[in-house]
Scaffold this active site. Structure first.
Site, PDB file in Angstrom:
ATOM      1  N   ARG A  59      79.769  34.641  27.145  1.00 13.41           N
ATOM      2  CA  ARG A  59      81.021  34.179  28.228  1.00 13.41           C
ATOM      3  C   ARG A  59      81.944  33.620  27.576  1.00 13.41           C
ATOM      4  O   ARG A  59      83.160  33.819  27.558  1.00 13.41           O
ATOM      5  CB  ARG A  59      80.516  33.682  29.520  1.00 13.41           C
ATOM      6  CG  ARG A  59      81.605  33.491  30.429  1.00 13.41           C
ATOM      7  CD  ARG A  59      80.945  32.880  31.745  1.00 13.41           C
ATOM      8  NE  ARG A  59      82.201  33.044  32.715  1.00 13.41           N
ATOM      9  CZ  ARG A  59      82.780  32.271  33.599  1.00 13.41           C
ATOM     10  NH1 ARG A  59      82.022  31.153  33.450  1.00 13.41           N
ATOM     11  NH2 ARG A  59      83.579  32.294  34.298  1.00 13.41           N
ATOM     12  N   HIS A  63      85.913  34.631  26.910  1.00 12.33           N
ATOM     13  CA  HIS A  63      87.099  33.868  27.295  1.00 12.33           C
ATOM     14  C   HIS A  63      88.153  33.545  26.286  1.00 12.33           C
ATOM     15  O   HIS A  63      89.217  33.464  26.554  1.00 12.33           O
ATOM     16  CB  HIS A  63      86.526  32.725  27.916  1.00 12.33           C
ATOM     17  CG  HIS A  63      85.908  33.115  29.574  1.00 12.33           C
ATOM     18  ND1 HIS A  63      86.049  31.793  30.512  1.00 12.33           N
ATOM     19  CD2 HIS A  63      85.409  34.015  29.991  1.00 12.33           C
ATOM     20  CE1 HIS A  63      85.447  32.381  31.574  1.00 12.33           C
ATOM     21  NE2 HIS A  63      84.933  33.731  31.399  1.00 12.33           N
ATOM     22  N   ASN A  91      87.239  27.962  32.928  1.00 10.51           N
ATOM     23  CA  ASN A  91      86.576  27.562  31.551  1.00 10.51           C
ATOM     24  C   ASN A  91      85.785  26.508  31.601  1.00 10.51           C
ATOM     25  O   ASN A  91      84.869  26.184  30.941  1.00 10.51           O
ATOM     26  CB  ASN A  91      87.494  27.513  30.353  1.00 10.51           C
ATOM     27  CG  ASN A  91      87.847  28.745  29.996  1.00 10.51           C
ATOM     28  OD1 ASN A  91      87.391  29.783  30.219  1.00 10.51           O
ATOM     29  ND2 ASN A  91      89.216  28.679  29.290  1.00 10.51           N
ATOM     30  N   HIS A 191      76.874  40.975  32.365  1.00  9.31           N
ATOM     31  CA  HIS A 191      76.101  40.318  33.427  1.00  9.31           C
ATOM     32  C   HIS A 191      74.823  40.752  33.531  1.00  9.31           C
ATOM     33  O   HIS A 191      74.018  40.464  34.647  1.00  9.31           O
ATOM     34  CB  HIS A 191      77.065  40.585  34.746  1.00  9.31           C
ATOM     35  CG  HIS A 191      78.246  39.882  34.635  1.00  9.31           C
ATOM     36  ND1 HIS A 191      79.277  39.802  35.693  1.00  9.31           N
ATOM     37  CD2 HIS A 191      78.899  39.056  33.886  1.00  9.31           C
ATOM     38  CE1 HIS A 191      80.450  38.984  35.702  1.00  9.31           C
ATOM     39  NE2 HIS A 191      80.072  38.615  34.241  1.00  9.31           N
TER      40      HIS A 191
HETATM   41  C1  HEM Z   1      85.121  42.380  34.580  1.00 12.96           C
HETATM   42  C2  HEM Z   1      85.284  41.251  35.068  1.00 12.96           C
HETATM   43  C3  HEM Z   1      84.536  39.879  35.099  1.00 12.96           C
HETATM   44  C4  HEM Z   1      84.476  38.912  36.002  1.00 12.96           C
HETATM   45  C5  HEM Z   1      85.320  39.170  37.222  1.00 12.96           C
HETATM   46  C6  HEM Z   1      83.752  38.072  35.526  1.00 12.96           C
HETATM   47  C7  HEM Z   1      83.498  36.769  36.324  1.00 12.96           C
HETATM   48  C8  HEM Z   1      82.204  35.983  36.391  1.00 12.96           C
HETATM   49  C9  HEM Z   1      81.957  34.902  36.716  1.00 12.96           C
HETATM   50  C10 HEM Z   1      82.785  34.454  37.960  1.00 12.96           C
HETATM   51  C11 HEM Z   1      80.911  34.084  36.287  1.00 12.96           C
HETATM   52  C12 HEM Z   1      80.054  33.116  36.779  1.00 12.96           C
HETATM   53  C13 HEM Z   1      80.508  31.755  36.080  1.00 12.96           C
HETATM   54  C14 HEM Z   1      79.924  30.527  36.621  1.00 12.96           C
HETATM   55  O1  HEM Z   1      79.732  30.592  38.060  1.00 12.96           O
HETATM   56  O2  HEM Z   1      79.591  29.776  35.819  1.00 12.96           O
HETATM   57  C15 HEM Z   1      80.507  35.154  35.264  1.00 12.96           C
HETATM   58  C16 HEM Z   1      79.569  34.852  34.331  1.00 12.96           C
HETATM   59  C17 HEM Z   1      79.220  35.382  33.361  1.00 12.96           C
HETATM   60  N1  HEM Z   1      80.025  36.377  32.541  1.00 12.96           N
HETATM   61 FE1  HEM Z   1      81.615  37.239  33.465  1.00 12.96          FE
HETATM   62  N2  HEM Z   1      83.221  38.378  34.558  1.00 12.96           N
HETATM   63  C18 HEM Z   1      83.666  39.541  34.142  1.00 12.96           C
HETATM   64  C19 HEM Z   1      83.322  40.154  32.838  1.00 12.96           C
HETATM   65  C20 HEM Z   1      82.634  39.736  31.963  1.00 12.96           C
HETATM   66  C21 HEM Z   1      82.516  40.175  30.439  1.00 12.96           C
HETATM   67  C22 HEM Z   1      83.530  41.275  30.022  1.00 12.96           C
HETATM   68  C23 HEM Z   1      81.776  39.557  29.713  1.00 12.96           C
HETATM   69  C24 HEM Z   1      81.252  39.638  28.326  1.00 12.96           C
HETATM   70  C25 HEM Z   1      81.460  40.473  27.439  1.00 12.96           C
HETATM   71  C26 HEM Z   1      81.309  38.476  30.707  1.00 12.96           C
HETATM   72  C27 HEM Z   1      80.117  37.627  30.559  1.00 12.96           C
HETATM   73  C28 HEM Z   1      79.688  36.848  31.280  1.00 12.96           C
HETATM   74  C29 HEM Z   1      78.414  36.098  31.132  1.00 12.96           C
HETATM   75  C30 HEM Z   1      77.328  36.335  29.823  1.00 12.96           C
HETATM   76  C31 HEM Z   1      78.290  35.208  32.400  1.00 12.96           C
HETATM   77  C32 HEM Z   1      76.999  34.209  32.413  1.00 12.96           C
HETATM   78  C33 HEM Z   1      77.535  33.115  31.922  1.00 12.96           C
HETATM   79  C34 HEM Z   1      76.240  32.110  31.940  1.00 12.96           C
HETATM   80  O3  HEM Z   1      75.080  32.243  32.450  1.00 12.96           O
HETATM   81  O4  HEM Z   1      76.443  30.932  31.509  1.00 12.96           O
HETATM   82  N3  HEM Z   1      81.808  38.533  31.719  1.00 12.96           N
HETATM   83  N4  HEM Z   1      81.364  36.038  34.928  1.00 12.96           N
END
Ligand code: HEM
Length: 328
Positions: A59, A63, A91, A191
């Site tokens: 993530r 970002h 972030n 995800h």
């Molecule tokens: C397409 C639209 C996307 C939205 C709206 C989105 C939104 C989010 C949100 C709201 C979270 C939760 C954050 C939290 O509660 O701390 C999250 C987690 C995450 N996102 Fe996305 N995301 C998107 C695309 C992506 C992409 C393209 C990637 C990587 C290539 C990604 C990788 C991740 C990962 C790995 C997590 C888990 C983070 C953790 O466990 O620390 N996301 N995302």
């Protein structure tokens, strides 16, 4: 007279942005031959002690790349004069372990080959290793990125999607960075690992609409479990749910299968299933693990080249959280 085949090669060359031409897979072959070993050792030891760092780093990389390109601008700490990207509200939940693994790798690299390897390349390589350790595809990372010379909190808004950003807007955001709809859906497969804090989806459980407090697109058993998990989320902001409750730490295509079962945690996840431009990709990836693996690999290779800095567009930072020259 130019032959058709050499004309094709010339056109192909012209279609590659100039800065990408400077990247190679063996950029540090002579200047830092220990690079791959140091990254492997640092990432492996972090993954063993904190497996959640894999999702956190993926993530973090996303970002970074979405705001001004993959240039480690997200790693810069704010100073009394400038608030950096890292302090943007979106972030703030990026986990400390993701930053920590980059600091550890950089420290080891500075001992072996001082001033050579950029933080942007370290972040790209560490992400690649974490993804493959979690069971995802092994993909190619081109090297030679420079680190940014700026990082400003004001650049973040509008470049990183939020859980409640509409699917049309998410598509527009990715298209503005030259990604197709299919690439966006494949990248969202990230995800399949990690978790989301309750505050990101609680409105879908407790305040969806006046007539329906819970979003009816959730499977009833899934929303019931989430309501129990998040019951106290206002008092305990750490409460979080796995993005993929079936295989939470395995990088597989279960995320897409979950969407079809009403188990898309975030509104944006569920949106992929509902939107006419994205739903057939969800069907494809839910059914075909190999297609997902291949498409994710190509899309993240492309992401890792977006907006990169080369030559004097950037620098190799001595410390990943600060520019080499203090800026006011
Ligand atoms: C397409 C639209 C996307 C939205 C709206 C989105 C939104 C989010 C949100 C709201 C979270 C939760 C954050 C939290 O509660 O701390 C999250 C987690 C995450 N996102 Fe996305 N995301 C998107 C695309 C992506 C992409 C393209 C990637 C990587 C290539 C990604 C990788 C991740 C990962 C790995 C997590 C888990 C983070 C953790 O466990 O620390 N996301 N995302």
């Amino acid at each position: 007279m130019v032959s058709p085949s050499s004309l094709f090669l010339i056109l192909l060359f012209l279609s590659i942005p100039f800065s990408e031409c400077n990247l190679t897979t063996d950029y540090y072959k002579n200047s830092c031959p220990q690079l791959e070993n140091i990254i492997r050792e640092t990432v492996t030891s972090k993954y063993i002690s904190v497996p959640a760092a894999a999702a956190g780093t993926l993530r973090l990389f996303f970002h970074d790349c979405m705001v001004g390109g993959c240039d480690a601008s997200v790693l810069i700490s704010s100073n009394p004069f400038t608030k950096a990207e890292r302090d943007a509200d979106i972030n703030l939940a990026l986990p400390g372990d993701a930053f920590d693994v980059i600091v550890r790798a950089k420290t080891a690299l500075e001992l072996s080959c001082p001033g050579i390897v950029s933080c942007a390349d370290i972040l790209a390589l560490a992400t690649r290793n974490f993804v493959s350790m979690a069971g995802g595809p092994v993909y190619t990372v081109m090297l030679g990125r420079k680190d940014s010379l700026e990082s400003n909190i004001s650049s973040v808004e509008g470049n990183i999607p939020r859980a409640n950003t509409t699917m049309d807007e998410i598509i527009r955001m990715f298209e503005s960075k030259n990604f197709t709809v299919g690439e966006m859906v494949a990248l969202s497969g990230a995800h399949t690992i990690g978790f989301s804090h309750c505050k990101e989806f609680a409105y879908r459980l407790f305040g969806y609409s006046r007539s329906t407090p819970t979003d009816p697109s959730y499977h009833p058993k899934f929303s019931a479990a989430l309501k129990t998990l998040c019951a106290n989320y206002k008092n305990d902001s750490d409460m979080a749910a796995f993005n993929d409750p079936m295989t939470p730490s395995k990088f597989d295509n279960m995320y897409y299968q979950n969407l079809k079962r009403g188990m898309g945690l975030l509104e944006s996840d569920n949106g992929l299933l509902r939107h006419p431009r994205t739903n057939h990709f969800v069907d494809l990836y839910a059914f075909n693990q190999t297609a997902f693996s291949n498409d994710f690999a190509r899309a993240i290779e492309k992401l890792s080249l977006s907006g990169i800095k080369t030559g004097n567009q950037g620098e190799v930072r001595r410390k990943c959280d600060a520019f080499n020259t203090f800026q006011t």
